[in-house]
Design a protein around this motif. Structure first.
Motif, PDB file in Angstrom:
ATOM      1  N   ASN A 144       0.817  -1.222   0.000  1.00  0.00           N
ATOM      2  CA  ASN A 144       0.000   0.000   0.000  1.00  0.00           C
ATOM      3  C   ASN A 144       0.845   1.264   0.000  1.00  0.00           C
ATOM      4  O   ASN A 144       0.347   2.338  -0.318  1.00  0.00           O
ATOM      5  CB  ASN A 144      -0.965  -0.013   1.187  1.00  0.00           C
ATOM      6  CG  ASN A 144      -0.313   0.432   2.483  1.00  0.00           C
ATOM      7  OD1 ASN A 144      -0.298   1.617   2.808  1.00  0.00           O
ATOM      8  ND2 ASN A 144       0.225  -0.532   3.238  1.00  0.00           N
ATOM      9  N   ALA A 148      -1.166   3.098  -5.400  1.00  0.00           N
ATOM     10  CA  ALA A 148      -2.388   3.836  -5.067  1.00  0.00           C
ATOM     11  C   ALA A 148      -3.592   2.936  -5.309  1.00  0.00           C
ATOM     12  O   ALA A 148      -3.836   2.506  -6.440  1.00  0.00           O
ATOM     13  CB  ALA A 148      -2.491   5.098  -5.924  1.00  0.00           C
ATOM     14  N   ILE A 149      -4.341   2.650  -4.270  1.00  0.00           N
ATOM     15  CA  ILE A 149      -5.454   1.718  -4.392  1.00  0.00           C
ATOM     16  C   ILE A 149      -6.536   2.261  -5.317  1.00  0.00           C
ATOM     17  O   ILE A 149      -7.229   1.506  -5.996  1.00  0.00           O
ATOM     18  CB  ILE A 149      -6.043   1.365  -3.010  1.00  0.00           C
ATOM     19  CG1 ILE A 149      -7.151   0.321  -3.134  1.00  0.00           C
ATOM     20  CG2 ILE A 149      -6.541   2.607  -2.294  1.00  0.00           C
ATOM     21  CD1 ILE A 149      -6.729  -0.962  -3.789  1.00  0.00           C
ATOM     22  N   GLU A 150      -6.685   3.594  -5.377  1.00  0.00           N
ATOM     23  CA  GLU A 150      -7.716   4.168  -6.252  1.00  0.00           C
ATOM     24  C   GLU A 150      -7.490   3.739  -7.709  1.00  0.00           C
ATOM     25  O   GLU A 150      -8.440   3.408  -8.423  1.00  0.00           O
ATOM     26  CB  GLU A 150      -7.710   5.695  -6.164  1.00  0.00           C
ATOM     27  CG  GLU A 150      -8.149   6.246  -4.821  1.00  0.00           C
ATOM     28  CD  GLU A 150      -7.002   6.341  -3.829  1.00  0.00           C
ATOM     29  OE1 GLU A 150      -5.900   5.830  -4.138  1.00  0.00           O
ATOM     30  OE2 GLU A 150      -7.206   6.913  -2.743  1.00  0.00           O
ATOM     31  N   LYS A 151      -6.232   3.741  -8.131  1.00  0.00           N
ATOM     32  CA  LYS A 151      -5.917   3.324  -9.497  1.00  0.00           C
ATOM     33  C   LYS A 151      -5.918   1.801  -9.628  1.00  0.00           C
ATOM     34  O   LYS A 151      -6.374   1.258 -10.626  1.00  0.00           O
ATOM     35  CB  LYS A 151      -4.555   3.888  -9.912  1.00  0.00           C
ATOM     36  CG  LYS A 151      -4.498   5.411  -9.960  1.00  0.00           C
ATOM     37  CD  LYS A 151      -3.108   5.888 -10.344  1.00  0.00           C
ATOM     38  CE  LYS A 151      -3.063   7.416 -10.387  1.00  0.00           C
ATOM     39  NZ  LYS A 151      -1.696   7.913 -10.724  1.00  0.00           N
ATOM     40  N   LYS A 153      -7.600  -0.509  -7.999  1.00  0.00           N
ATOM     41  CA  LYS A 153      -8.892  -1.189  -8.012  1.00  0.00           C
ATOM     42  C   LYS A 153      -9.625  -0.992  -9.341  1.00  0.00           C
ATOM     43  O   LYS A 153     -10.391  -1.855  -9.753  1.00  0.00           O
ATOM     44  CB  LYS A 153      -9.748  -0.729  -6.836  1.00  0.00           C
ATOM     45  CG  LYS A 153     -10.196   0.714  -6.842  1.00  0.00           C
ATOM     46  CD  LYS A 153     -10.986   0.998  -5.567  1.00  0.00           C
ATOM     47  CE  LYS A 153     -11.442   2.446  -5.496  1.00  0.00           C
ATOM     48  NZ  LYS A 153     -12.161   2.738  -4.234  1.00  0.00           N
ATOM     49  N   ILE A 154      -9.362   0.122 -10.020  1.00  0.00           N
ATOM     50  CA  ILE A 154      -9.944   0.321 -11.351  1.00  0.00           C
ATOM     51  C   ILE A 154      -9.295  -0.633 -12.341  1.00  0.00           C
ATOM     52  O   ILE A 154      -9.965  -1.314 -13.120  1.00  0.00           O
ATOM     53  CB  ILE A 154      -9.764   1.786 -11.807  1.00  0.00           C
ATOM     54  CG1 ILE A 154     -10.570   2.717 -10.904  1.00  0.00           C
ATOM     55  CG2 ILE A 154     -10.194   1.935 -13.266  1.00  0.00           C
ATOM     56  CD1 ILE A 154     -10.333   4.182 -11.181  1.00  0.00           C
ATOM     57  N   LYS A 178      -7.994   4.540   6.719  1.00  0.00           N
ATOM     58  CA  LYS A 178      -7.995   5.274   5.458  1.00  0.00           C
ATOM     59  C   LYS A 178      -8.188   4.333   4.274  1.00  0.00           C
ATOM     60  O   LYS A 178      -9.003   4.600   3.373  1.00  0.00           O
ATOM     61  CB  LYS A 178      -6.687   6.046   5.301  1.00  0.00           C
ATOM     62  CG  LYS A 178      -6.591   6.856   4.021  1.00  0.00           C
ATOM     63  CD  LYS A 178      -5.265   7.600   3.941  1.00  0.00           C
ATOM     64  CE  LYS A 178      -5.154   8.389   2.627  1.00  0.00           C
ATOM     65  NZ  LYS A 178      -3.837   9.099   2.536  1.00  0.00           N
ATOM     66  N   THR A 182     -11.441   4.085   1.716  1.00  0.00           N
ATOM     67  CA  THR A 182     -11.267   4.217   0.266  1.00  0.00           C
ATOM     68  C   THR A 182     -11.898   3.051  -0.465  1.00  0.00           C
ATOM     69  O   THR A 182     -12.482   3.217  -1.546  1.00  0.00           O
ATOM     70  CB  THR A 182      -9.763   4.304  -0.087  1.00  0.00           C
ATOM     71  OG1 THR A 182      -9.190   5.390   0.630  1.00  0.00           O
ATOM     72  CG2 THR A 182      -9.570   4.525  -1.580  1.00  0.00           C
ATOM     73  N   GLY A 184     -11.751  -1.182  -1.839  1.00  0.00           N
ATOM     74  CA  GLY A 184     -10.999  -1.863  -2.887  1.00  0.00           C
ATOM     75  C   GLY A 184     -10.205  -3.053  -2.396  1.00  0.00           C
ATOM     76  O   GLY A 184      -9.933  -3.984  -3.153  1.00  0.00           O
ATOM     77  N   TYR A 185      -9.819  -3.042  -1.119  1.00  0.00           N
ATOM     78  CA  TYR A 185      -9.075  -4.159  -0.555  1.00  0.00           C
ATOM     79  C   TYR A 185     -10.001  -5.136   0.160  1.00  0.00           C
ATOM     80  O   TYR A 185     -10.934  -4.736   0.855  1.00  0.00           O
ATOM     81  CB  TYR A 185      -8.019  -3.663   0.443  1.00  0.00           C
ATOM     82  CG  TYR A 185      -6.812  -3.034  -0.194  1.00  0.00           C
ATOM     83  CD1 TYR A 185      -6.007  -3.760  -1.061  1.00  0.00           C
ATOM     84  CD2 TYR A 185      -6.462  -1.718   0.086  1.00  0.00           C
ATOM     85  CE1 TYR A 185      -4.877  -3.185  -1.638  1.00  0.00           C
ATOM     86  CE2 TYR A 185      -5.338  -1.132  -0.478  1.00  0.00           C
ATOM     87  CZ  TYR A 185      -4.548  -1.880  -1.346  1.00  0.00           C
ATOM     88  OH  TYR A 185      -3.439  -1.296  -1.915  1.00  0.00           O
TER      89      TYR A 185
END
Length: 411
Positions: A144, A148-151, A153-154, A178, A182, A184-185
């Motif tokens: 982590n 970046a998890i935002e990217k 997970k997409i 956090k 957000t 995704g995990y």
């Protein structure tokens, strides 16, 4: 061979899986293992050997177990090495297994046999090249701090919707919260669940106060059995647990009272049982892994006592391990937490100041449980500890914990 279990949590802080990490020898004593000897015995899968010898239920109850395999051991006849249910085992690979046809075919074969697959240590720059392997994965472990998890997970949601993402190296509750917010995990791994409390901001809950009173009673020198028995009798769960244990020990004896049961157990064993049973209750509102961690540390430290030339201190070592996460449980700094339960002397010196005769055992146990094998190897040399005796001390603590959870018996 050294072996340790690392927990993996869901967003509710419940343990969903364990990873087995092992080291086959002390690299500091055998430098060849860092070079030409690295692949000696590489066809063995140590994690499967542990599962086979101890039983998967002893290690993880009903949870999955992640077992690392290498670019050599991936071709081992895994079914013949371990007869645990395939669906409980997750074969964990890394980027030392290249995305070429030979390996892709073998991974597909293992997946067809019911094994689950996971990959770690994959750099973002390798994602495209690893497409043939990623499409087979049930889990992808991501650092982590680097991704970046935002990217992520997409990316994984579009290309590999069947893969569950796992966040590793989480070292604080703030980071965990956090990442959870957000989204995704699916799984989270790291030391965040046992981070020490540094500020006392909350009062101890009323229920915990009652159990602390019992701890204070039995941890005083020459405590009275009758006084402890009277406190136990006020709690139904503790009373039932005590009677069950004493009845198993004295099949042909009729228990007439809680005081009678306490007397049959004896002062030393009653003290040990109370410390174990009460800690279980105190930790009830915390992640289950905290209870497990505390009890494993206690038994592991006790088992190590003779190898640190502290055989006469085994009871103190047990209590030191048991209370080593008391700051997390009572949500107080360790010094305040130990004041509450009246812990003094060598145990206090070890837990607060990291000094005294017990401190080296605490340091060793903490390094071992995180599979910090380099530091463990160094400490083994300093303390003249043998590989076999350390491994047996740890594995026997796992067996003890399993039995404890099955029967409520603390010895």
């Amino acid at each position: 061979m050294l072996v340790a279990l690392i927990p993996m949590f869901d967003e509710n802080m419940a343990v969903r899986a364990y990873s087995i990490f092992s080291q086959k020898d002390n690299f500091l004593l055998n430098p060849m293992l860092l070079g030409s000897g690295r692949n000696d015995g590489a066809a063995r899968i140590e994690g499967l050997e542990v599962i086979q010898s101890m039983g998967i239920e002893t290690l993880s109850d009903d949870k999955e177990v992640f077992v690392p395999i290498t670019n050599i051991s991936v071709f081992v006849d895994i079914e013949s090495e371990c007869d645990a249910p395939h669906e409980r085992i997750v074969l964990l690979i890394d980027n030392t297994i290249p995305p070429v046809e030979m390996y892709v075919n073998r991974l597909q074969e293992l997946k067809n046999k019911g094994y689950k697959l996971a990959i770690r240590k994959l750099n973002v720059s390798e994602f495209e090249a690893y497409r043939p392997i990623l499409r087979l994965m049930d889990y992808v472990l991501l650092n982590n701090r680097r991704i970046a998890i935002e990217k992520a997970k997409i990316y994984f949601g579009k290309l590999y919707p069947g893969a569950k993402l796992c966040a590793g190296n989480i070292d604080s509750q703030e980071t965990f919260e956090k990442l959870k917010a957000t989204g995704g995990y699916e799984l989270y791994e790291g030391s965040f669940y046992r981070v020490p409390i540094t500020k006392g901001q909350t009062d101890v809950a009323p229920l915990k106060v009652n159990y602390i009173k019992l701890l204070n009673t039995v941890n005083n020198n020459n405590f009275e059995l009758t006084e402890a028995a009277d406190i136990i009798s006020r709690d139904t769960a503790l009373t039932i647990s005590l009677l069950k244990m004493v009845n198993r020990m004295a099949v042909n004896s009729e228990i007439t009272s809680i005081r009678h049961a306490a007397a049959m157990l004896g002062q030393r064993e009653l003290k040990k049982w109370i410390n174990t049973a009460v800690v279980n209750v105190l930790y009830a509102d915390k992640p289950n892994e905290i209870t497990r961690l505390s009890l494993l540390r206690a038994k592991f430290a006790e088992n190590l006592a003779p190898f640190f030339e502290l055989a006469l201190k085994k009871d103190e070592l047990f209590l030191m391990g048991l209370f080593s996460v008391l700051d997390v449980i009572l949500e107080k700094p360790m010094e305040e937490a130990l004041d509450i339960v009246h812990v003094v002397g060598e145990i206090r010196d070890a837990l607060i100041y990291r000094k005294g005769k017990l401190a080296p055992v605490l340091e060793f146990v903490e390094q071992y449980e995180t599979a910090n094998w380099q530091e463990v190897s160094r400490l083994m040399i300093l303390q003249n500890l043998g590989m076999d005796e350390v491994t047996e001390a740890y594995l026997s603590s796992l067996k003890w914990y399993r039995e404890l959870m099955r029967t409520g018996k603390g010895d």
